[in-house]
Scaffold this motif. Sequence first.
Motif, PDB file in Angstrom:
ATOM      1  N   SER A  56       0.839  -1.206   0.000  1.00  9.48           N
ATOM      2  CA  SER A  56       0.000   0.000   0.000  1.00  9.48           C
ATOM      3  C   SER A  56       0.868   1.247   0.000  1.00  9.48           C
ATOM      4  O   SER A  56       0.561   2.236  -0.684  1.00  9.48           O
ATOM      5  CB  SER A  56      -0.919   0.029   1.227  1.00  9.48           C
ATOM      6  OG  SER A  56      -1.850  -1.009   1.148  1.00  9.48           O
ATOM      7  N   ASP A 176      -5.482  -0.875  -4.982  1.00 10.27           N
ATOM      8  CA  ASP A 176      -4.928  -1.461  -3.756  1.00 10.27           C
ATOM      9  C   ASP A 176      -5.958  -2.407  -3.135  1.00 10.27           C
ATOM     10  O   ASP A 176      -6.887  -1.963  -2.466  1.00 10.27           O
ATOM     11  CB  ASP A 176      -4.537  -0.355  -2.772  1.00 10.27           C
ATOM     12  CG  ASP A 176      -3.752  -0.911  -1.588  1.00 10.27           C
ATOM     13  OD1 ASP A 176      -3.486  -2.138  -1.560  1.00 10.27           O
ATOM     14  OD2 ASP A 176      -3.407  -0.119  -0.691  1.00 10.27           O
ATOM     15  N   GLU A 177      -5.772  -3.680  -3.362  1.00 11.80           N
ATOM     16  CA  GLU A 177      -6.677  -4.722  -2.861  1.00 11.80           C
ATOM     17  C   GLU A 177      -8.147  -4.351  -3.045  1.00 11.80           C
ATOM     18  O   GLU A 177      -8.922  -4.295  -2.086  1.00 11.80           O
ATOM     19  CB  GLU A 177      -6.369  -5.020  -1.387  1.00 11.80           C
ATOM     20  CG  GLU A 177      -4.904  -5.427  -1.209  1.00 11.80           C
ATOM     21  CD  GLU A 177      -4.693  -6.393  -0.055  1.00 11.80           C
ATOM     22  OE1 GLU A 177      -5.574  -7.242   0.154  1.00 11.80           O
ATOM     23  OE2 GLU A 177      -3.654  -6.297   0.596  1.00 11.80           O
TER      24      GLU A 177
HETATM   25 MG   LIG Z   1      -2.074  -2.798   2.043  1.00 15.86          MG
END
Ligand SMILES: [Mg+2]
Length: 257
Positions: A56, A176-177
């Motif tokens: 991240s 991000d995810e």
């Molecule tokens: Mg992360």
Amino acid sequence: MTDTPSPAGRAPGAPLVVLTDVNKHFGDLHVLQDINLTVHEGEVVVVIGPSGSGKSTLCRTINRLETYESGTITIDGQDLPQEGKALARLRADVGMVFQSFNLFSHKTILENVTLGPIKVRGLKPKEAEKQAMALLERVGVAHQAKKYPAQLSGGQQQRVAIARSLAMEPRVMLFDEPTSALDPEMINEVLDVMVSLAKSGMTMIVVTHEMGFARKAADRVVFMSDGAIVEENTPEEFFTNPQSPRAKDFLGKILTH
Ligand SMILES: [Mg+2]
Ligand SMILES: Nc1ncnc2c1ncn2[C@@H]1O[C@H](COP(=O)(O)OP(=O)(O)OP(=O)(O)O)[C@@H](O)[C@H]1O
């Protein structure tokens, strides 16, 4: 929106996002260690690695939501601006979709998508609406345009978040995810949108542990561990034949659940 055409004179596949020897600390924690990464135009790079490895932070640093101490990050050859108008322009060039949907709860789906283009790109409301409806159509939620975020499922909200980013006509999209907060039945509807975006030629950096997506859409997998890029390979090679002990250990863990 269809394929993002390259500006004249630039060969397809030219380096678009280039990180050179990037280092960052959070206090004593060396969270990004000599990161070197080049993402070419039209390329899809999946970033994978254990929790806390810095994935991240890497995304946030590319988008300048975080500062870094040494090294360089360029987008299409331009150094990352520190602040002001140039930074606003860069942010428009780099779209980002997070794990949580981050939609404005008091605005309709349509308004969520038109806001940026009207405010930042100076589009007239009518033009912005036309573009937004086309994008909502593309991600399969056009019929929800008048609703508010809370009235949509998580998967639908995440697809709106993707449409909202695309409305700024970014050069590169960071994810991000994007599916990790979703119920299992909604994961595929979001991944399908991302696969089609990849096919349309969008340059993408995607933090995800969805191996199906990586296999289907990624040109390259980058494995991070403890703030460093430990391994890079094609998805097939990475998943079937990881080289480093850390990647082997990590894949052993995610493959057994
Ligand atoms: Mg992360
Ligand atoms: N603002 C911050 N201040 C201090 N430490 C931070 C900050 N943000 C992240 N960290 C630390 O930096 C490290 C990397 O965090 P990061 O969120 O980038 O990891 P990640 O690979 O995305 O993990 P996850 O898979 O859990 O999302 C972690 O040890 C985290 O605790």
